[in-house]
Scaffold this active site. Structure first.
Site, short mmCIF file in Angstrom:
data_model
loop_
_atom_site.label_atom_id
_atom_site.label_comp_id
_atom_site.label_asym_id
_atom_site.label_seq_id
_atom_site.Cartn_x
_atom_site.Cartn_y
_atom_site.Cartn_z
N ARG A 15 0.83 -1.20 0.00
CA ARG A 15 0.00 0.00 0.00
C ARG A 15 0.87 1.25 0.00
O ARG A 15 2.07 1.19 0.19
CB ARG A 15 -0.92 0.00 1.22
CG ARG A 15 -2.02 -1.05 1.19
CD ARG A 15 -2.77 -1.14 2.52
NE ARG A 15 -1.95 -1.72 3.56
CZ ARG A 15 -2.35 -1.88 4.82
NH1 ARG A 15 -3.55 -1.47 5.18
NH2 ARG A 15 -1.56 -2.44 5.71
N LYS A 75 1.69 1.98 7.30
CA LYS A 75 2.09 1.19 8.46
C LYS A 75 2.97 2.00 9.39
O LYS A 75 3.52 3.04 9.05
CB LYS A 75 2.83 -0.08 8.02
CG LYS A 75 1.95 -1.07 7.27
CD LYS A 75 0.72 -1.48 8.07
CE LYS A 75 1.05 -2.28 9.30
NZ LYS A 75 -0.18 -2.66 10.07
N TYR A 94 -0.97 4.61 10.67
CA TYR A 94 -1.29 3.62 11.69
C TYR A 94 -0.08 3.44 12.59
O TYR A 94 1.06 3.39 12.11
CB TYR A 94 -1.64 2.26 11.06
CG TYR A 94 -2.98 2.22 10.36
CD1 TYR A 94 -4.16 2.38 11.07
CD2 TYR A 94 -3.06 1.99 8.99
CE1 TYR A 94 -5.40 2.34 10.43
CE2 TYR A 94 -4.28 1.94 8.34
CZ TYR A 94 -5.45 2.11 9.06
OH TYR A 94 -6.66 2.06 8.43
N HIS A 96 -0.47 1.55 16.21
CA HIS A 96 -0.67 0.33 17.01
C HIS A 96 0.44 0.21 18.06
O HIS A 96 1.22 -0.75 18.09
CB HIS A 96 -0.69 -0.91 16.10
CG HIS A 96 -1.79 -0.89 15.08
ND1 HIS A 96 -3.12 -0.98 15.41
CD2 HIS A 96 -1.74 -0.75 13.72
CE1 HIS A 96 -3.86 -0.93 14.31
NE2 HIS A 96 -3.06 -0.79 13.28
N GLU A 118 -5.75 4.72 13.82
CA GLU A 118 -6.65 3.77 14.48
C GLU A 118 -7.35 4.32 15.70
O GLU A 118 -8.26 3.67 16.23
CB GLU A 118 -5.91 2.48 14.84
CG GLU A 118 -4.93 2.58 15.98
CD GLU A 118 -3.53 2.99 15.56
OE1 GLU A 118 -2.61 2.88 16.38
OE2 GLU A 118 -3.36 3.43 14.40
N ASP A 270 -2.37 -6.92 14.85
CA ASP A 270 -1.76 -5.59 14.94
C ASP A 270 -1.75 -5.06 16.37
O ASP A 270 -0.91 -4.23 16.72
CB ASP A 270 -2.52 -4.59 14.05
CG ASP A 270 -1.93 -4.52 12.64
OD1 ASP A 270 -0.76 -4.91 12.47
OD2 ASP A 270 -2.63 -4.08 11.73
#
Length: 372
Positions: A15, A75, A94, A96, A118, A270
């Site tokens: 991505r 990511k 993101y 996480h 998120e 994740d």
């Protein structure tokens, strides 16, 4: 604002954080966009596609990180990327953080401001920047689980929909949120016998009303979950506590009671995973076996369908990205409490309670961070 988009370097991550169309939207509002060469290749976007929209293509991630005021990714930044972050720089991606103490420490040490997709919220109590990838991951879960169930891959050799005279696979989905709903829809559409477990009675009523018996629902008490897991050919873990580590819902001891070759698909990996035996894997080596049970625990499942995922994510992030660029992060967060909920790190301080609790790190309120 100078917006930078480096190429994703996490293994098998195809991505890209910024589509050419999103770059164009930012440029028409007076911002500059720099993109690392081949950043969009995995999603089907060429360097010329970005140039045609007015973006500048640079040769290296180091140039992007050195120049950009805001870094836009998909990511979490990898270790060598985190070394390039600097004080005052804005990171929008993101994160996480709850299961990742190393990343958390590095972000705090960098002095950057990090807003996590998120944990951004909306008026309905949802997570609008997580939802598109939850939809993708949910729809992928039965697909990859069916592949894992094939005997050649170590599974039970069970066909999801069965055939006349042979029953379908029994699939248990733990969690009736976005991931679980989409997983159940697809698994039922493949002909499987599906049960969705959740602890919210209103949510189960909603699922029953909307899907009209397409799949079963059940209350996820520990005893009932254990009973269904022992009967299952596939279990899909689809639980989420926003920003926090996922709860462990299946213990290693329970694996001994499962069918040999049964499959666990952990979509919560994740956030640390919702099975005790889960460990993150990649698309290059996605499955492993523990006590006769196959585990599929790829930490970036939507990366397998990179073009769909990139466009879906870009549609969701664009309004927030433009607000951050137009106003600066402080004003944008002051104007939008939901965007402020996305603030996880600022100037060496952790600003998200669930992460602090998970990692035993002191936290300051996002509102206080706005004043620093």
């Amino acid at each position: 604002m100078l917006i930078g988009c480096p190429k994703e370097i996490k293994p098998q991550e195809f991505r890209v954080g910024l589509t050419p169309n999103a770059a164009y939207e930012a440029i028409t509002r007076g911002h500059d966009v720099i993109v690392e060469t081949n950043a969009g290749a995995g999603s089907g976007f060429s360097d010329d596609d970005y140039r045609a929209m007015g973006a500048t293509v640079l040769d290296s991630a180091a140039e992007i990180f050195a120049k950009a005021e805001m870094i836009v990714k998909v990511k979490e930044p990898q270790a060598n990327e985190r070394k390039m972050l600097r004080e005052g720089q804005l990171l929008f991606t993101y994160l996480h953080l709850a299961p990742d103490p190393d990343q958390t420490r590095d972000l705090l040490a960098s002095g950057c401001t990090a807003i996590a997709y998120e944990t951004v919220t909306d008026d309905r109590g949802g997570l609008p920047l997580l939802a598109p990838m939850s939809e993708v991951a949910g729809r992928l879960a039965p697909q990859v689980g069916a592949w894992t169930l094939q005997k050649a891959n170590g599974g039970r050799g069970v066909l999801m929909g069965g055939v006349p005279g042979v029953g379908p696979a029994k699939v248990v989905v733990i969690g009736g949120g976005v991931v679980g709903t989409h997983a159940a829809r697809i698994a039922a559409g493949m002909g499987a016998d599906v049960t969705v477990l959740d602890r919210s009675l209103p949510r189960m009523r909603y699922l029953d009303d909307i899907f009209g018996g397409t799949f079963n629902t059940g209350f996820s008490s520990a005893a009932y979950t254990a009973e269904l897991v022992a009967q299952a050919d596939m279990v899909i873990g689809a639980v989420l506590i926003p920003g926090a580590a996922a709860p462990k819902l299946i213990s290693r001891d329970q694996l001994s009671g499962m069918k040999a070759g049964a499959t666990l698909v952990d979509v919560a990996i994740d956030q640390g995973g919702c099975f005790e035996t889960s460990k993150a894997t990649t698309h290059a080596d996605p499955i492993y076996e523990v006590d006769g049970v196959m585990h599929y625990c790829v930490a970036n499942m939507p990366g397998a369908v990179a073009r769909t995922s990139t466009i879906a994510l870009g549609n969701a992030t664009l309004p927030f990205l433009l607000a951050l660029a137009d106003k600066g992060w402080r004003q944008a967060c002051e104007d939008d409490a939901h965007l402020l909920n996305g603030l996880n790190v600022h100037a060496g301080e952790l600003t998200y309670y669930a992460v602090g609790k998970a990692l035993a790190i002191d936290v300051i309120s996002p509102a206080l961070a706005l004043k620093k």
